[in-house]
Design a protein around this motif. Structure first.
Motif, PDB file in Angstrom:
ATOM      1  N   PRO A   1      49.982 -19.741  14.048  1.00  0.00           N
ATOM      2  CA  PRO A   1      50.340 -19.442  15.446  1.00  0.00           C
ATOM      3  C   PRO A   1      50.716 -17.989  15.704  1.00  0.00           C
ATOM      4  N   TYR A   2      51.536 -17.392  14.824  1.00  0.00           N
ATOM      5  CA  TYR A   2      51.948 -16.009  15.086  1.00  0.00           C
ATOM      6  C   TYR A   2      50.793 -15.035  14.878  1.00  0.00           C
TER       7      TYR A   2
ATOM      8  N   LEU B   1      45.417   4.458  23.672  1.00  0.00           N
ATOM      9  CA  LEU B   1      45.724   3.468  22.645  1.00  0.00           C
ATOM     10  C   LEU B   1      45.876   2.078  23.251  1.00  0.00           C
ATOM     11  N   TYR B   2      45.552   1.063  22.438  1.00  0.00           N
ATOM     12  CA  TYR B   2      45.772  -0.327  22.838  1.00  0.00           C
ATOM     13  C   TYR B   2      46.614  -0.987  21.746  1.00  0.00           C
TER      14      TYR B   2
ATOM     15  N   GLY C   1      41.211  -5.766  26.836  1.00  0.00           N
ATOM     16  CA  GLY C   1      40.609  -6.163  28.108  1.00  0.00           C
ATOM     17  C   GLY C   1      41.148  -5.372  29.280  1.00  0.00           C
ATOM     18  N   GLU C   2      42.429  -5.026  29.215  1.00  0.00           N
ATOM     19  CA  GLU C   2      43.050  -4.255  30.295  1.00  0.00           C
ATOM     20  C   GLU C   2      42.519  -2.827  30.353  1.00  0.00           C
ATOM     21  N   ARG C   3      42.057  -2.313  29.221  1.00  0.00           N
ATOM     22  CA  ARG C   3      41.596  -0.934  29.158  1.00  0.00           C
ATOM     23  C   ARG C   3      40.079  -0.795  29.217  1.00  0.00           C
TER      24      ARG C   3
ATOM     25  N   TYR D   1      46.748 -11.408  17.751  1.00  0.00           N
ATOM     26  CA  TYR D   1      45.400 -10.988  18.141  1.00  0.00           C
ATOM     27  C   TYR D   1      45.095 -11.302  19.602  1.00  0.00           C
ATOM     28  N   GLU D   2      45.753 -12.324  20.154  1.00  0.00           N
ATOM     29  CA  GLU D   2      45.632 -12.557  21.600  1.00  0.00           C
ATOM     30  C   GLU D   2      46.207 -11.354  22.352  1.00  0.00           C
ATOM     31  N   ASP D   3      47.324 -10.827  21.864  1.00  0.00           N
ATOM     32  CA  ASP D   3      47.925  -9.644  22.482  1.00  0.00           C
ATOM     33  C   ASP D   3      46.987  -8.445  22.382  1.00  0.00           C
TER      34      ASP D   3
END
Length: 293
Positions: free
Chosen positions: A255-256, A215-216, A269-271, A261-263
């Motif tokens: 902003p939030y 999961l991401y 990207g990490e996965r 979506y940046e998170d």
């Protein structure tokens, strides 16, 4: 928390109004004089800084000699600039809602896209897009389907345009996208081969999220696109999140919302596999499909 809604409709409305004025060869000062407004007022409208009343939009369009159809479209979009949220549906407000996205896409310097189900339109082969269009629109004639394919092919020119500089396209594909076959024998293998070739261009990055990645963050979001715009301008536009479906599209730029979506993008990207590993996997799957046909 700001609940004024997305600024996308008013920024897009400003672009349209500026384009209509420039096509009519009317300067800002001349327009201001005719409308008996200040030039800063027109500038604020054209840069999307403030919402607009439909009557003001119509007054500007009349000075510019716009058609009745254009005026009605601009009035409809002006109404959206005051909405708290923005879900744009077929047949409501601006009929050609997808043109809004295409306009944003062409103005972006970077396009980030996570695709859970399909090869992105900007990377589809003719065979692939033809089957997607036919599957989604079984009632359409062959000529209508071809017209839709032609529009998609014209959009793809965005990635090779010399001026202004082509945007960078950064794509993360769920591995399931690569393993979903097409009806025509060999068609999906050819699409995968095309992805391998395309991924070697300087302004295109393609990574694969493997099925065993786990999961991401915010996986429930599904497919989404993040559009980043030039930062070296007087009024830089915020990153815009875009998602669409069979009945319309939603744009997010608070902003939030951007941070959420940046998170999600960072987690993906990490996965995901890196570019070289992704090319190897795409090539391997293409060979499996070729040998299986």
């Amino acid at each position: 928390m700001d609940d004024s809604g997305s600024t996308v409709p008013r920024r897009q409305l400003g672009r349209y109004l500026r384009e209509i004025r420039e096509n009519a060869h009317i300067t800002v000062s001349a327009a201001a004089k005719e409308l008996e407004w200040s030039t800063p007022r027109i500038w604020r409208y054209e840069t999307g800084q403030v919402p607009m009343h439909p009557n003001d939009v119509e007054a500007m369009c009349r000075v510019y000699g716009a058609s009745r159809e254009t005026i009605e479209t601009m009035r409809a979009l002006a109404r959206e600039t005051k909405a708290h949220g923005w879900w744009h549906s077929y047949g409501e407000a601006v009929k050609d809602w997808f043109k809004l996205y295409v306009g944003l896409e062409s103005a972006a310097t970077k396009i980030r896209k996570y695709e859970a189900n399909l090869v992105p339109g900007l990377l589809q082969t003719v065979e692939y897009m033809t089957e997607v269009i036919a599957t989604d629109n079984p009632q359409m004639s062959a000529a209508e389907r071809q017209a839709k394919a032609d529009v998609r092919l014209r959009r793809q020119r965005l990635l090779v345009r010399p001026v202004p500089r082509a945007p960078y396209l950064d794509v993360i594909l769920n591995e399931a996208v690569l393993r979903r076959p097409l009806r025509a024998p060999g068609a999906m293998a050819r699409q995968l081969d095309a992805l391998v070739v395309t991924s070697q261009r300087h302004n295109i990055g393609i990574r694969v999220l493997p099925l065993n990645a786990g999961l991401y963050r915010w996986a429930a979001a599904g497919t989404f696109t993040m559009l980043d715009f030039p930062a070296d301008v007087r009024e830089p536009e915020p990153t815009t999140i875009y998602m669409d479906g069979p009945c319309g599209a939603v744009y997010l730029d608070k902003p939030y919302e951007i941070q959420t979506y940046e998170d999600a993008w960072r987690s993906l990207g990490e996965r995901a596999l890196d570019a070289d590993e992704s090319r190897e996997l795409i090539t391997e799957i293409a060979k499996e499909m070729t040998h299986g046909t």
